[in-house]
Design a protein around this motif. Structure first.
Motif, short mmCIF file in Angstrom:
data_model
loop_
_atom_site.label_atom_id
_atom_site.label_comp_id
_atom_site.label_asym_id
_atom_site.label_seq_id
_atom_site.Cartn_x
_atom_site.Cartn_y
_atom_site.Cartn_z
N GLU A 23 4.77 4.09 -11.30
CA GLU A 23 5.54 5.16 -11.22
C GLU A 23 5.29 6.03 -9.63
N SER A 24 4.15 5.58 -9.15
CA SER A 24 3.79 6.69 -8.22
C SER A 24 4.03 6.10 -6.77
N GLY A 25 4.28 4.68 -6.79
CA GLY A 25 4.74 4.18 -5.61
C GLY A 25 3.77 4.17 -4.30
N ILE A 26 4.22 4.86 -3.15
CA ILE A 26 3.14 4.84 -2.02
C ILE A 26 1.88 5.65 -2.30
N LEU A 27 2.17 6.83 -3.25
CA LEU A 27 1.06 7.71 -3.55
C LEU A 27 -0.21 6.83 -4.20
N ALA A 28 0.07 5.70 -4.63
CA ALA A 28 -1.19 5.04 -5.27
C ALA A 28 -1.97 4.20 -4.30
N ILE A 29 -1.90 4.51 -2.93
CA ILE A 29 -2.71 3.62 -2.08
C ILE A 29 -4.14 3.90 -2.58
N ASP A 30 -4.45 5.26 -2.52
CA ASP A 30 -6.03 5.63 -2.45
C ASP A 30 -6.54 4.98 -4.03
N LEU A 31 -5.58 4.93 -5.14
CA LEU A 31 -6.06 4.39 -6.21
C LEU A 31 -6.26 2.80 -6.13
N ILE A 32 -5.33 2.21 -5.45
CA ILE A 32 -5.57 0.76 -5.52
C ILE A 32 -6.86 0.41 -4.40
N THR A 33 -7.03 1.41 -3.49
CA THR A 33 -8.18 1.03 -2.63
C THR A 33 -9.43 1.20 -3.68
N SER A 34 -9.65 2.18 -4.72
CA SER A 34 -10.63 2.36 -5.48
C SER A 34 -10.60 1.08 -6.36
N ILE A 35 -9.54 0.75 -6.79
CA ILE A 35 -9.82 -0.62 -7.66
C ILE A 35 -10.26 -1.72 -6.90
N ILE A 36 -9.84 -2.08 -5.74
CA ILE A 36 -10.21 -3.21 -4.90
C ILE A 36 -11.72 -3.01 -4.75
N SER A 37 -12.47 -1.78 -4.25
CA SER A 37 -13.66 -1.55 -4.21
C SER A 37 -14.54 -1.89 -5.70
N ASN A 38 -13.86 -1.68 -6.77
CA ASN A 38 -14.62 -1.72 -7.92
C ASN A 38 -14.31 -3.17 -8.63
N ALA A 39 -13.48 -4.17 -7.76
CA ALA A 39 -12.94 -5.15 -8.39
C ALA A 39 -13.75 -6.17 -9.07
N THR A 40 -15.13 -6.17 -8.61
CA THR A 40 -15.93 -7.24 -9.33
C THR A 40 -16.24 -6.50 -10.85
N VAL B 29 3.43 12.46 -13.60
CA VAL B 29 3.58 11.57 -12.61
C VAL B 29 4.96 11.07 -12.49
N LYS B 30 5.77 11.33 -13.52
CA LYS B 30 7.25 10.99 -13.29
C LYS B 30 8.09 12.11 -12.85
N ILE B 31 7.70 13.65 -13.32
CA ILE B 31 8.67 14.57 -12.85
C ILE B 31 8.18 15.47 -11.78
N PHE B 32 6.64 15.17 -11.62
CA PHE B 32 6.21 16.28 -10.66
C PHE B 32 6.44 15.88 -9.13
N PRO B 33 6.63 16.83 -8.31
CA PRO B 33 6.97 16.34 -6.80
C PRO B 33 6.05 15.64 -6.13
N PRO B 34 6.15 15.07 -5.20
CA PRO B 34 4.89 14.18 -4.49
C PRO B 34 3.71 14.72 -4.36
N THR B 35 3.60 16.29 -3.79
CA THR B 35 2.76 16.80 -3.55
C THR B 35 1.58 17.23 -4.81
N LEU B 36 2.09 17.44 -5.91
CA LEU B 36 1.46 17.52 -7.01
C LEU B 36 1.15 16.17 -7.52
N LYS B 37 1.98 15.28 -7.60
CA LYS B 37 1.65 13.84 -8.04
C LYS B 37 0.45 13.29 -7.20
N LYS B 38 0.41 13.57 -5.99
CA LYS B 38 -1.11 13.10 -5.39
C LYS B 38 -2.13 13.74 -5.70
N VAL B 39 -2.09 15.02 -6.32
CA VAL B 39 -3.27 15.39 -6.83
C VAL B 39 -3.68 14.61 -8.01
N ILE B 40 -2.88 14.14 -8.78
CA ILE B 40 -3.23 13.49 -9.85
C ILE B 40 -3.63 12.01 -9.61
#
Length: 453
Positions: free
Chosen positions: A306-323, A268-279
């Motif tokens: 470390e991922s910045g704006i690429l974490a949007i989908d992960l944050i959305t998933s966390i909110i959906s499973n917040a309970t 996540v730290k060293i990969f370019p954004p396109t590969l980071k998004k896959v992770i």
């Protein structure tokens, strides 16, 4: 290997003999009949030299053992394509991969006619052999001898490095997990001279070709350091993609491992954004499995950071499973981390997801921490929404008297303002008889009296 080296030795010796015979031919001034015999002998020697050189190919070098595009295609499960003219060598050159590889083979082959310039080589059959030849794997497992091999690599002689590579290529996974051998592999990736990018890529392909062995290395105390250094020194974008392609099926397994998690963080730290998004997309798909794990919850937080704006989908998933996550012993830390990022829209969506459940969460050991963070990190409108829900709950008195809920109500008194705070204080004081001598309730009651205005 031995036959080919003896071929080169005989070829070099024949060249030397050819020069001596020419000098003798001029010095002796032979008769015509003798000249014919000597001339025929010289021509036969010259023909043998040319034939040996033509037949010799430098397969002893590691670069010739590198997988071809077709072999890598089958190993990478279809990652490679057959359009060789489309893919360059990955370093900005216009040469196709195979042409670049052939040029590398030719340059390495040219080195065979030059003896190595390193002390300690033995002269055997007109060909210089290092004393460690054939013992590299065994030496790599010894502390002092491994340091000696690392010193050889630091000298930067391409032929010596190639010899070492040729001997360890079948034992890479074992050496990466060895307490001493791992330093030798690290040194190869960190070497500034004597090793080419193509050779580094070849090592990487050998390491990732077996997914299970690669996973075991990543989860090993020594192996995880080697893999992280490997990722730092891979320059070819296509090789990075190949690593990620093979790693994709074991991301969850690595995330939930104390050593494997560092490998994912490094990616996540060293990969370019396109590969980071896959992770990050893979983390989003397996959010619950990872966030509810003792190790995985910590790795998720680092990836969010470390991922910045690429974490949007992960944050959305966390909110959906917040309970579910808020009541989990480990998942609640992930929810708290997202809340503490203090994105107003994210916290508003989190509150909307948990609406109607704040009283129950407040009396939960782990959920109460989530509610407190929402009160602390949200704007006043959202804070009022939470407090009003608590006040309207039929279980409000139970929340005040609960070992965990009382802290939520105390936090609510600190975070509310104006009319709502006065209303909350009045409601708490109305339960004076029930709270005045209660071990937990009296703390809330005393706090409400001090907040009275």
């Amino acid at each position: 290997m031995g036959d080919k080296r003896s071929t080169v030795s005989s070829a070099a010796a024949a060249k030397f003999k050819f020069g001596i015979m020419e000098e003798q031919f001029r010095a002796l001034q032979l008769q015509p009949s003798q000249i014919n015999g000597v001339f025929q002998q010289v021509m036969e020697e010259r023909f043998n030299i040319e034939r040996n050189i033509h037949q010799y190919n430098d397969s002893n070098y590691f670069i010739n053992s590198a997988p071809s595009m077709e072999e890598s295609s089958s190993t990478m499960r279809g990652v490679y394509t057959s359009h060789r003219n489309i893919w360059s060598n990955g370093y900005g050159s216009s040469l196709p991969y195979e042409d670049y590889r052939m040029m590398e083979m030719a340059s390495m082959g040219a080195l065979t006619v030059t003896p190595p310039r390193m002390f300690g080589y033995l002269h055997h059959n007109n060909f210089f052999q290092p004393p460690w030849r054939g013992w590299v794997v065994l030496m790599a497992t010894d502390c002092l001898e491994c340091q000696y091999l690392q010193a050889i690599i630091e000298e930067g002689d391409p032929r010596s490095v190639a010899m070492i590579l040729s001997e360890i290529k079948n034992n890479l996974h074992e050496l990466m997990k060895h307490q001493f051998g791992n330093y030798l592999i690290q040194k190869l990736f960190e070497a500034k001279k004597g090793i080419t990018n193509i050779q580094i890529d070849s090592i990487v392909y050998l390491i990732i070709s077996d997914v299970q062995k690669f996973s075991d290395v990543c989860k090993n105390n020594h192996g995880t350091r080697v893999v992280q250094i490997m990722l730092e020194n891979v320059r070819c974008p296509f090789t990075k993609y190949a690593v990620l392609h093979m790693m994709k099926s074991i991301i969850v397994e690595l995330m939930n491992n104390v050593n494997g998690g560092y490998v994912i963080i490094q990616c996540v730290k060293i990969f370019p954004p396109t590969l980071k998004k896959v992770i990050m997309d893979e983390l989003a798909k397996n959010c619950v499995d990872i966030a509810t794990h003792k190790i995985g919850c910590s790795v998720v937080q680092t990836c969010l950071l470390e991922s910045g704006i690429l974490a949007i989908d992960l944050i959305t998933s966390i909110i959906s499973n917040a309970t579910l996550l808020a009541e989990d012993p480990y998942g609640n830390y992930v929810v708290q981390f997202v809340i503490k990022m203090k994105f107003p829209l994210v916290n508003k969506r989190m509150i909307a997801e948990l609406r109607g459940k704040f009283a129950g969460l407040s009396m939960n050991k782990h959920g109460s921490n989530v509610v407190e963070d929402l009160l602390r990190c949200s704007n006043q409108d959202d804070v009022h929404a939470i407090v009003k829900e608590l006040m309207r709950s039929t279980n409000f008195l139970e929340v005040i008297q609960d070992p965990f809920g009382n802290y939520v109500v105390q936090r609510a008194l600190k975070c509310t303002q104006g009319y709502l705070r006065r209303k909350l204080s009045f409601l708490i004081r109305s339960y004076r008889r029930e709270l005045q001598y209660h071990p937990h309730g009296k703390l809330v009651f005393d706090n409400a009296k001090s907040k009275r205005r």
